[in-house]
Design a protein around this motif. Structure first.
Motif, short mmCIF file in Angstrom:
data_model
loop_
_atom_site.label_atom_id
_atom_site.label_comp_id
_atom_site.label_asym_id
_atom_site.label_seq_id
_atom_site.Cartn_x
_atom_site.Cartn_y
_atom_site.Cartn_z
N GLN A 12 -9.27 10.16 -33.19
CA GLN A 12 -8.88 11.35 -32.31
C GLN A 12 -10.02 12.26 -32.36
N ALA A 13 -10.50 12.45 -33.48
CA ALA A 13 -11.73 13.30 -33.46
C ALA A 13 -12.84 12.85 -32.30
N GLU A 14 -12.78 11.35 -32.58
CA GLU A 14 -14.10 10.98 -31.72
C GLU A 14 -13.98 10.76 -30.40
N LEU A 15 -12.43 10.51 -29.81
CA LEU A 15 -12.06 10.55 -28.54
C LEU A 15 -11.69 11.80 -27.71
N HIS A 16 -11.31 12.83 -28.53
CA HIS A 16 -10.61 13.97 -28.05
C HIS A 16 -11.39 15.17 -28.22
N GLU A 17 -12.80 15.00 -27.91
CA GLU A 17 -13.58 16.20 -27.98
C GLU A 17 -13.64 17.12 -26.86
N PRO A 18 -13.30 16.82 -25.75
CA PRO A 18 -13.03 15.70 -25.08
C PRO A 18 -14.35 15.28 -24.57
N LEU A 19 -14.38 13.90 -24.13
CA LEU A 19 -15.35 13.23 -23.40
C LEU A 19 -15.66 13.77 -21.91
N PRO A 20 -17.25 14.35 -21.80
CA PRO A 20 -17.61 14.73 -20.33
C PRO A 20 -17.02 13.70 -19.22
N GLY A 21 -17.37 12.49 -19.46
CA GLY A 21 -17.27 11.42 -18.51
C GLY A 21 -15.90 10.80 -18.71
N ARG A 22 -14.87 11.48 -19.16
CA ARG A 22 -13.59 10.66 -19.37
C ARG A 22 -12.87 10.52 -17.95
N TRP A 23 -13.01 11.30 -17.21
CA TRP A 23 -12.48 10.77 -15.68
C TRP A 23 -13.11 9.70 -14.96
N ARG A 24 -14.30 9.52 -15.04
CA ARG A 24 -15.11 8.43 -14.90
C ARG A 24 -14.83 7.38 -15.33
N ILE A 25 -14.71 7.15 -16.66
CA ILE A 25 -14.28 6.27 -17.37
C ILE A 25 -12.73 5.53 -17.00
N LEU A 26 -11.83 6.53 -16.79
CA LEU A 26 -10.64 6.38 -16.29
C LEU A 26 -10.67 5.66 -14.93
N GLY A 27 -11.72 5.80 -14.08
CA GLY A 27 -11.79 5.16 -12.77
C GLY A 27 -11.98 3.94 -13.08
N PHE A 28 -13.17 3.33 -13.92
CA PHE A 28 -13.54 1.93 -14.05
C PHE A 28 -12.31 1.26 -14.77
#
Length: 474
Positions: A12-28
Motif C-alpha cells: 500500500q505504501a509503495e502504490l498509494h504515494e500516489p504514482l504520478p503516472g497512475r492514470w497513464r498506467i490505467l489507460g494501458f
C-alpha cells in the motif's frame, strides 16, 4: 500474522504515494483488459463465417465462445491467487504474452480442434492478466479516484464488449475472420513492453508462501464445464433429459467438493468467507447477470442479422454501434450517480431497463425493434458493470485485492459462458434453420431473467457504498 500484515502495508505504501503516472498506467491496463473483453464478443460476428470455413456444428460454435470464457473464468481464482503471491506486474506481463501467442495460434486454425485449443490457451492467458490488472487498479487509486478509475474500467469492459462486434464486422468483411485474433498480436506486444517500463516493481514477501491450490482450480473448472455442457446439450437432448440432469448433478457435486476442499486445504484457492461477504456476493451476482445478458444479445443479434436477414458481417457489425454507445453511456452515468444514489437503486434501475429493452425484440423481430431494444438493454447492462465492480471491491483490503478481483472476473466469464450456452439452446431452431421462433424465445428468456434479477437486486444489494476508509473492514 505479522508477515501477513507487513506485506499489504508495504504494498500500500509503495502504490498509494500516489504514482504520478497512475492514470497513464490505467489507460494501458484498460487497453489490455479491452483485448480480453473484445475476445468474448469480437468472435460473435465472425461465427457464421467460421461455421462455413471450418464446418462447425452448433455445439462447436457455442464452444468457440464458451471454451475461452470457461477457461478464463475457471482459472481466474488461481490467477488472482498467483497475483497475490508473486506480484501483479510480472503476472500482468506473463498473462499478456501468453494471450498474445495464443491469439496468433487461434487465427491460424484450420480445424475445429485447433480453434478450440487456441481459445483455451487464450483463456489461460486472460485468467492471469485480468485479475492482476484489476488488482493494480484497486491498489493504484484510493477514495473518489478509485470510484472514477473503476468507472473508466467498467466503461471499457462494457463498451468494449459491444465495440467488439463492430470490430469483428470490420475485420471479417475485410481481411477475414482470422484477423479477429491476429489483431491482438501487435497490440499485445506493444502493451507488454510499455507496462514493463511503467508499472512499479513489487517484491513479494520472502516469508513462507503457500502452495498454489491446483486441485481447487481443477474442481471449480470441471464443475463449471459440466454445467456449461449441460446447458449446451439441452438444446439437442432436451432440458429434462437424463444427460442434462446428470451433468447438472455432477456440476453441483463439483461445486460442493470445491467449497469443502477450500475449508480443508492448507493453501486454499480462495477464502470462501470472502465470497460470503454480502458486498462481494452481490457484486458477483450482478456481474454474472450483466455479462450473461450481454453475451445473449450478441449471440442472438449476430445470427439474426446474418442468418435471418442475410446481412453481411460489416452491416451486422455497424448495427451494433448504438449498442456500444448505449453501454458506455450507461456505465459513465452510473459512475457519476453511484456515490449519491447508492448501489441498490441503480442496480434495480439497470436490470429493469435491461428487461424493458429485451422485451421489445421479443414482441417485434424487425431490424428497428431489435436494434432499439438491444440498445436500451445495453444501457442497463452497462450500468450493472459499474455497480458490480464498485459493490464487490469497494471494501476489500489491499492484500485481498487480487483474489477479490479474481472472484469478480470469474463470475464475469461464467456469465458469458452461461449466457452463450443457454441462448444457443433456447434459440437452437433459429440458429440451425430459418424460423424466427428461436430468436423470439431467446429475447423472452433474457427479458424474464432481467426482471427476476431486478427483484433479487432490490432485496440484496447494499443501499449505499461504505466509506472507502473502512476498506477491508467487515
Amino acid at each position: 500474522m505479522e508477515d501477513s500484515m507487513t506485506q499489504p502495508a508495504a504494498q500500500q505504501a509503495e502504490l498509494h504515494e500516489p504514482l504520478p503516472g497512475r492514470w497513464r498506467i490505467l489507460g494501458f491496463l484498460g487497453v489490455a483488459q479491452l483485448m480480453l473483453i473484445l475476445d468474448v464478443t469480437v468472435v460473435a460476428i465472425a461465427l457464421p463465417h467460421m461455421e462455413t470455413d471450418l464446418a462447425l456444428s452448433r455445439e462447436a460454435l457455442t464452444w468457440t465462445v464458451s471454451a475461452y470464457t470457461l477457461t478464463f473464468g475457471g482459472l481466474m481464482l488461481l490467477g488472482g491467487r498467483i497475483t497475490d503471491l508473486l506480484g501483479a506486474k510480472r503476472i500482468v506481463i506473463a498473462g499478456l504474452l501468453l494471450f498474445t501467442v495464443a491469439s496468433l495460434v487461434t487465427g491460424l486454425a484450420g480445424t475445429a480442434a485447433m480453434l478450440l485449443a487456441g481459445r483455451v490457451a487464450q483463456g489461460v492467458g486472460a485468467a492471469l492478466l485480468s485479475p492482476a490488472a484489476l488488482s493494480l487498479v484497486v491498489a493504484l487509486f484510493d477514495g473518489e479516484e478509485r470510484n472514477k478509475a473503476l468507472g473508466v474500467w467498467s466503461a471499457l469492459g462494457g463498451g468494449g464488449a459491444a465495440l467488439g462486434v463492430l470490430l469483428g464486422g470490420l475485420l471479417t468483411a475485410g481481411p477475414g475472420w482470422s484477423w479477429v485474433f491476429h489483431i491482438n498480436v501487435p497490440i499485445g506486444l506493444v502493451i507488454a513492453v510499455v507496462l514493463a517500463v511503467l508499472l512499479p516493481a513489487r517484491t513479494p514477501s520472502a516469508a513462507s508462501r503457500p502452495r498454489l491450490d491446483v486441485l481447487g482450480a481443477i474442481l471449480v473448472t470441471s464443475a463449471s464445464a459440466s454445467l456449461i455442457y449441460a446447458l449446451i446439450a439441452a438444446g439437442e437432448k432436451g432440458w429434462l433429459s437424463a444427460l442434462t440432469g446428470w451433468l447438472v448433478l455432477a456440476a453441483a457435486v463439483g461445486y460442493v467438493l470445491f467449497v469443502l476442499w477450500q475449508r480443508w486445504a492448507r493453501s486454499p484457492l480462495m477464502d470462501v468467507r470472502l465470497l460470503a461477504r454480502r458486498p462481494v456476493a452481490v457484486g458477483a451476482f450482478l456481474i454474472l447477470m450483466a455479462t450473461a445478458l450481454m453475451i445473449a444479445v450478441f449471440f442472438l443479434g449476430t445470427f439474426y442479422f446474418q442468418h435471418a436477414l442475410g446481412y453481411g458481417a460489416l452491416q451486422a457489425g455497424l448495427l451494433f454501434l448504438p449498442v456500444a454507445l448505449a453501454t458506455m453511456l450507461g456505465a459513465n452515468l452510473t459512475g457519476r450517480l453511484l456515490g449519491r444514489w447508492g448501489g441498490r437503486a441503480l442496480a434495480v434501475a439497470g436490470l429493469t431497463v435491461a428487461a424493458i429493452g429485451m422485451a421489445v425484440p421479443a414482441f417485434s423481430t424487425n431490424v428497428v425493434s431489435v436494434v432499439a431494444g438491444v440498445a436500451v438493454a445495453a444501457a442497463g447492462t452497462g450500468a450493472m458493470f459499474v455497480i458490480a465492480s464498485a459493490t464487490a471491491l469497494g471494501q476489500v483490503a489491499p492484500h485481498e485485492a487480487g483474489i477479490a478481483s479474481g472472484i469478480v472476473s470469474t463470475f464475469h466469464e461464467f456469465g458469458a459462458s452461461i449466457g452463450a450456452a443457454v441462448i444457443s439452446s433456447v434459440a437452437a431452431a433459429s440458429l440451425a434453420g430459418t424460423t424466427l421462433h428461436g430468436f423470439t424465445s431467446g429475447f423472452t428468456v433474457a427479458a424474464i431473467a432481467s426482471a427476476v434479477g431486478a427483484v433479487i437486486a432490490a432485496l440484496v444489494t447494499p443501499g449505499r457504498p461504505s466509506p472507502t476508509g473502512q476498506a477491508g473492514s467487515q
